[in-house]
Design a protein around this motif. Sequence first.
Motif: not given
Length: 190
Positions: A126-132
């Motif tokens: 599970v890959v989540k973007e970290l920006q905002d």
Amino acid sequence: MMKKFFAILLCLSMLTSCAALAETGKASMGVIDVNGAFELKCALPDGYALEVMYSDFTTCIAMVKPEDPGKPTLLISVAFNEIYSEIERLNDMDEDALKRVEDSFRAEESVDINYMETAYGTKLMVVKELQDGPDYVDFYTVYKGYEVELILTHAQYDAETGMILDTPPITDAEIQMAVQFLSDMDFVGA
């Protein structure tokens, strides 16, 4: 004796009908045929429609679109990868192979990577973007040599400017919906 025979025959007929009805509840995404021939079937969440964008014998790319623009879109890719032809599931990959896949995601953006499992125990990266806050969540797994990737996003584009509109972050409930979608996705022998 004849009544018993007809009663058993009627029961078998009803079971077959029920099984057929249960199967028709899933939409076909197409047939892939490299490491075995499989028809991809998926159960659509309520209020969603399937659009197969591309399908050939090695790859299937589809979009599961919501009727409600406030709900996320699911982008699905299933593609055969010769490197993983001997891999039954992501669960069977060693730590070095998992690290190489993780590094490929980290090379593109700043992401957080965790692991979950489908209802049947298949490991999901599970890959989540970290920006905002996470604008998207990418679920990645391997099944029978096929890379399965599902991107969950609220992203919408302004047709005039081509720019991405402000998008709300992905919620835990939406993540659970995506995991359920992957749990319900079938590779049916064709």
